[in-house]
Design a protein around this motif. Structure first.
Motif, PDB file in Angstrom:
ATOM      1  N   PHE A 105     -69.361  14.256 -61.712  1.00  0.00           N
ATOM      2  CA  PHE A 105     -67.709  15.343 -61.973  1.00  0.00           C
ATOM      3  C   PHE A 105     -67.394  14.406 -63.257  1.00  0.00           C
ATOM      4  CE2 PHE A 105     -69.192  14.739 -57.777  1.00  0.00           C
ATOM      5  CZ  PHE A 105     -69.614  15.953 -56.978  1.00  0.00           C
ATOM      6  N   PRO A 106     -67.986  14.564 -64.947  1.00  0.00           N
ATOM      7  CA  PRO A 106     -67.246  13.987 -65.503  1.00  0.00           C
ATOM      8  C   PRO A 106     -65.457  14.730 -66.067  1.00  0.00           C
ATOM      9  CG  PRO A 106     -68.583  15.977 -66.520  1.00  0.00           C
ATOM     10  CD  PRO A 106     -68.713  15.462 -64.704  1.00  0.00           C
ATOM     11  N   LEU A 107     -64.681  13.898 -66.045  1.00  0.00           N
ATOM     12  CA  LEU A 107     -63.610  14.134 -66.343  1.00  0.00           C
ATOM     13  C   LEU A 107     -63.549  12.978 -67.791  1.00  0.00           C
ATOM     14  CD1 LEU A 107     -62.217  13.295 -63.578  1.00  0.00           C
ATOM     15  CD2 LEU A 107     -61.781  15.283 -63.655  1.00  0.00           C
ATOM     16  N   THR A 108     -62.095  13.094 -68.468  1.00  0.00           N
ATOM     17  CA  THR A 108     -61.754  13.101 -69.606  1.00  0.00           C
ATOM     18  C   THR A 108     -59.603  13.061 -69.639  1.00  0.00           C
ATOM     19  OG1 THR A 108     -61.886  13.978 -71.730  1.00  0.00           O
ATOM     20  CG2 THR A 108     -60.773  15.582 -70.585  1.00  0.00           C
ATOM     21  N   PHE A 109     -59.771  11.518 -70.742  1.00  0.00           N
ATOM     22  CA  PHE A 109     -58.384  11.678 -71.079  1.00  0.00           C
ATOM     23  C   PHE A 109     -57.442  11.903 -72.467  1.00  0.00           C
ATOM     24  CE2 PHE A 109     -55.433   8.940 -72.472  1.00  0.00           C
ATOM     25  CZ  PHE A 109     -54.327   7.972 -71.512  1.00  0.00           C
ATOM     26  N   THR A 110     -56.792  12.246 -71.360  1.00  0.00           N
ATOM     27  CA  THR A 110     -55.751  13.747 -72.516  1.00  0.00           C
ATOM     28  C   THR A 110     -54.904  13.276 -74.004  1.00  0.00           C
ATOM     29  OG1 THR A 110     -54.418  14.254 -70.572  1.00  0.00           O
ATOM     30  CG2 THR A 110     -56.474  15.842 -70.557  1.00  0.00           C
ATOM     31  N   PHE A 111     -54.791  11.608 -73.360  1.00  0.00           N
ATOM     32  CA  PHE A 111     -53.263  11.252 -73.997  1.00  0.00           C
ATOM     33  C   PHE A 111     -53.965  10.641 -75.774  1.00  0.00           C
ATOM     34  CE2 PHE A 111     -50.431   9.888 -70.429  1.00  0.00           C
ATOM     35  CZ  PHE A 111     -50.591  11.187 -69.904  1.00  0.00           C
ATOM     36  N   ALA A 112     -53.117  11.293 -76.438  1.00  0.00           N
ATOM     37  CA  ALA A 112     -53.746  10.510 -77.687  1.00  0.00           C
ATOM     38  C   ALA A 112     -52.937   9.047 -78.004  1.00  0.00           C
ATOM     39  CB  ALA A 112     -52.918  11.400 -78.704  1.00  0.00           C
ATOM     40  N   LYS A 113     -53.430   7.763 -78.051  1.00  0.00           N
ATOM     41  CA  LYS A 113     -53.666   6.883 -79.027  1.00  0.00           C
ATOM     42  C   LYS A 113     -53.072   6.668 -79.965  1.00  0.00           C
ATOM     43  CE  LYS A 113     -57.512   4.615 -75.785  1.00  0.00           C
ATOM     44  NZ  LYS A 113     -57.411   5.636 -75.756  1.00  0.00           N
ATOM     45  N   PRO A 114     -50.909   5.626 -79.472  1.00  0.00           N
ATOM     46  CA  PRO A 114     -51.037   5.707 -81.303  1.00  0.00           C
ATOM     47  C   PRO A 114     -51.404   4.760 -82.349  1.00  0.00           C
ATOM     48  CG  PRO A 114     -49.526   5.711 -79.160  1.00  0.00           C
ATOM     49  CD  PRO A 114     -51.042   5.589 -79.016  1.00  0.00           C
ATOM     50  N   LEU A 115     -51.670   4.715 -83.693  1.00  0.00           N
ATOM     51  CA  LEU A 115     -52.136   4.193 -84.461  1.00  0.00           C
ATOM     52  C   LEU A 115     -51.567   2.024 -84.129  1.00  0.00           C
ATOM     53  CD1 LEU A 115     -52.594   6.118 -87.483  1.00  0.00           C
ATOM     54  CD2 LEU A 115     -54.035   5.350 -86.504  1.00  0.00           C
ATOM     55  N   THR A 116     -52.965   1.565 -83.936  1.00  0.00           N
ATOM     56  CA  THR A 116     -52.065  -0.058 -84.003  1.00  0.00           C
ATOM     57  C   THR A 116     -53.052  -0.659 -85.078  1.00  0.00           C
ATOM     58  OG1 THR A 116     -54.274   0.056 -82.497  1.00  0.00           O
ATOM     59  CG2 THR A 116     -51.945   0.438 -81.025  1.00  0.00           C
ATOM     60  N   SER A 117     -52.488  -2.552 -85.613  1.00  0.00           N
ATOM     61  CA  SER A 117     -52.693  -2.771 -85.907  1.00  0.00           C
ATOM     62  C   SER A 117     -52.888  -4.062 -85.486  1.00  0.00           C
ATOM     63  CB  SER A 117     -51.502  -2.697 -87.749  1.00  0.00           C
ATOM     64  OG  SER A 117     -50.376  -3.345 -86.996  1.00  0.00           O
ATOM     65  N   GLY A 118     -53.150  -4.864 -86.858  1.00  0.00           N
ATOM     66  CA  GLY A 118     -52.995  -6.937 -86.167  1.00  0.00           C
ATOM     67  C   GLY A 118     -54.589  -6.934 -85.448  1.00  0.00           C
ATOM     68  N   ALA A 119     -54.408  -7.631 -84.248  1.00  0.00           N
ATOM     69  CA  ALA A 119     -55.360  -8.507 -83.361  1.00  0.00           C
ATOM     70  C   ALA A 119     -55.381  -7.324 -82.562  1.00  0.00           C
ATOM     71  CB  ALA A 119     -54.987  -9.633 -82.753  1.00  0.00           C
ATOM     72  N   PRO A 120     -53.984  -6.647 -81.785  1.00  0.00           N
ATOM     73  CA  PRO A 120     -54.781  -5.308 -80.910  1.00  0.00           C
ATOM     74  C   PRO A 120     -55.176  -3.792 -81.228  1.00  0.00           C
ATOM     75  CG  PRO A 120     -52.366  -6.551 -80.270  1.00  0.00           C
ATOM     76  CD  PRO A 120     -52.859  -6.928 -81.675  1.00  0.00           C
ATOM     77  N   GLY A 121     -55.424  -3.796 -82.699  1.00  0.00           N
ATOM     78  CA  GLY A 121     -55.329  -2.894 -83.935  1.00  0.00           C
ATOM     79  C   GLY A 121     -56.781  -3.067 -83.622  1.00  0.00           C
ATOM     80  N   PHE A 122     -57.437  -4.680 -84.148  1.00  0.00           N
ATOM     81  CA  PHE A 122     -58.834  -4.931 -83.432  1.00  0.00           C
ATOM     82  C   PHE A 122     -59.718  -4.691 -82.670  1.00  0.00           C
ATOM     83  CE2 PHE A 122     -61.597  -8.262 -83.225  1.00  0.00           C
ATOM     84  CZ  PHE A 122     -62.955  -8.138 -83.937  1.00  0.00           C
ATOM     85  N   LEU A 123     -58.364  -4.773 -81.064  1.00  0.00           N
ATOM     86  CA  LEU A 123     -59.534  -4.889 -80.124  1.00  0.00           C
ATOM     87  C   LEU A 123     -59.884  -3.495 -79.944  1.00  0.00           C
ATOM     88  CD1 LEU A 123     -57.851  -7.833 -78.137  1.00  0.00           C
ATOM     89  CD2 LEU A 123     -60.229  -7.205 -79.174  1.00  0.00           C
ATOM     90  N   PHE A 124     -58.432  -2.639 -79.764  1.00  0.00           N
ATOM     91  CA  PHE A 124     -58.701  -1.201 -79.910  1.00  0.00           C
ATOM     92  C   PHE A 124     -59.652  -0.302 -80.567  1.00  0.00           C
ATOM     93  CE2 PHE A 124     -54.076  -0.935 -78.139  1.00  0.00           C
ATOM     94  CZ  PHE A 124     -54.757  -0.374 -77.061  1.00  0.00           C
ATOM     95  N   ASP A 125     -60.250  -0.645 -81.600  1.00  0.00           N
ATOM     96  CA  ASP A 125     -61.512  -0.333 -82.504  1.00  0.00           C
ATOM     97  C   ASP A 125     -62.031  -0.539 -81.924  1.00  0.00           C
ATOM     98  OD1 ASP A 125     -58.832   0.909 -84.545  1.00  0.00           O
ATOM     99  OD2 ASP A 125     -59.586  -0.271 -85.619  1.00  0.00           O
TER     100      ASP A 125
END
Length: 448
Positions: free
Chosen positions: A112-132
């Motif tokens: 039963f696959p589901l998907t996430f629908t919200f677009a993530k804002p661009l991030t930078s710095g340490a949080p951006g690295f972890l999101f990437d």
């Protein structure tokens, strides 16, 4: 710090048999996770359309980039927890909990696959690295049940028994942040959280601490009444699941029925062969946290049933000497007794009361095993010498009545089952008891 030094969080095992077992499990679990999780992502990506389940209010959830730190921290706790054990069997239990959660979650992702629908804002710095870094292997699929939440429940339970004082409260707070972070990092929709929590509690229930697995010795019961009652609960579970499948597309509120469906399925297993151990009730009348949550819908039904049947009856009646018979007591009713002999398996004792409590868990609506009736009879005899004792079950009509009748027979207060039943009825308690539910003194077997 030495291999087994004592710290505020217990004993770390960094070498020796425990550490070796932890390393072996980690060497298997980590690749297994990425292989199966990635495969489920890939399969979902091949579909032309993948559904989503989203409440309208979820659009108001803020994106908080800094919460990627608690979100990622669960990976460290996942591995460290395997080394925070005293024995190899504890490592095995934790690893089996991990494996159970991972296998069931991935099976759901594929089926039963589901998907996430919200677009993530661009991030930078340490949080951006972890999101990437996260985006390198984690796609917007693999939603319900949230494996992140399931593992969090397992890890939270593992550590909370090894912490104390301020550190324990910090642990609760950090785990709360991890739980919230699945929403604020835009990794999951809300429905993934309760389903993930149920999965986590199921893994804890399946591999409890200090007890065998409730399904470890499952053998199909040869007893016709057990099978019949078990089939009723199984049918109720399947009917609720069918209702979810048919109606959830029209209204996602129907997904809440997954909870009672799981609870009724577990109760069905109890009657079909697993026995009262599925309720995980301890000798002192308490139940495990996993059982408390998983079976909450069933217990709610039991409590409603108790109210309907006993609301016009006294909570208990005196039978003979210091022995009283009744339903499971409320907290305020316990002051009249020195001890309690409890034959319920499905309900926990009232919290916050210090009283001698002995439990002989038995399933409702079926005869109590003779060996348990004999043990309960001896417990009643010993307890009544020290003061008033309440013998109870859910209603006080059958299981507890059988224990009192067996005590009357085995300790010379009645000459036969008919007289024992008459004595109990004279006390003013309606009971549903037949001769063949009572154990005789002479044979140690059921009368009749």
């Amino acid at each position: 710090m030495t291999a087994a030094s004592v710290s505020p969080i217990g004993k770390w095992r960094l070498e020796g048999p425990v550490a070796k077992r932890a390393i072996l499990w980690l060497a298997f679990l980590a690749p297994f996770f990425y292989l199966t999780y990635g495969t489920a992502n890939w399969l979902a990506a091949q579909r032309q359309h993948v559904a989503h389940i989203t409440f309208s209010w979820e659009h108001d959830i803020p994106f908080l980039a800094w919460t990627i730190f608690p979100y990622w921290s669960i990976n460290a706790f996942y591995g460290l927890s395997l080394f925070l054990n005293d024995t190899q069997s504890e490592v095995d239990r934790l690893a089996r909990r991990y494996l159970t959660a991972q296998m069931i979650a991935v099976a759901c992702f594929v089926a039963f696959p589901l998907t996430f629908t919200f677009a993530k804002p661009l991030t930078s710095g340490a949080p951006g690295f972890l999101f990437d870094l996260l985006g390198g292997f984690d796609k917007p699929f693999n939603q319900a049940p949230s494996l992140h939440i399931a593992l969090l429940i397992i890890i939270w339970e593992h550590w909370r028994h090894r912490l104390a004082g301020a550190i324990l409260w910090l642990w609760h707070l950090w785990c709360l942040l991890i739980g919230v972070s699945v929403l604020t990092t835009y990794q999951h929709h809300f429905i993934d959280i309760p389903t993930g929590a149920l999965l986590g509690f199921f893994a804890l229930w399946l591999f409890p601490a200090g007890e065998p697995s409730p399904l470890g010795d499952f053998v199909l019961s040869p007893n016709g009444k057990h099978k019949r009652i078990g089939s009723y609960y199984a049918a109720a579970s399947l009917a609720l699941l069918l209702l979810v499948v048919v109606e959830a597309a029209r209204s996602i509120i129907y997904l809440i029925l997954l909870w009672p469906a799981l609870a009724f399925g577990i109760v069905a297993l109890a009657y079909l062969g697993a026995g009262p151990g599925v309720f995980q009730k301890r000798q002192n009348g308490t139940v495990s946290l996993a059982s408390l949550w998983l079976l909450a819908p069933y217990r709610l039904g039991v409590k409603i049933n108790i109210y309907l049947w006993t609301r016009k009856l006294p909570s208990s009646v005196r039978i003979l000497d210091n022995v009283h018979l009744g339903r499971l007591p409320k907290r305020a009713e316990l002051s009249a007794f020195a001890s309690v002999i409890d034959l319920t398996s499905e309900l926990a004792r009232p919290s916050g009361v210090e009283i001698a409590w002995r439990t002989f868990p038995a399933l409702d609506l079926v005869p109590v095993p003779p060996a348990d009736l004999e043990k309960a009879s001896e417990a009643i005899e010993n307890a009544q010498m020290k003061g008033p004792v309440l013998v109870c079950c859910a209603l006080g009509f059958q299981r507890s009545a059988a224990a009192v009748a067996t005590w009357l027979l085995r300790h010379g207060h009645a000459v036969n089952a008919e007289q024992a039943i008459h004595l109990i009825k004279t006390g003013g308690r309606p009971i549903h008891l037949s001769d063949d539910m009572i154990v005789t003194e002479e044979t140690g077997e059921r009368h009749g």
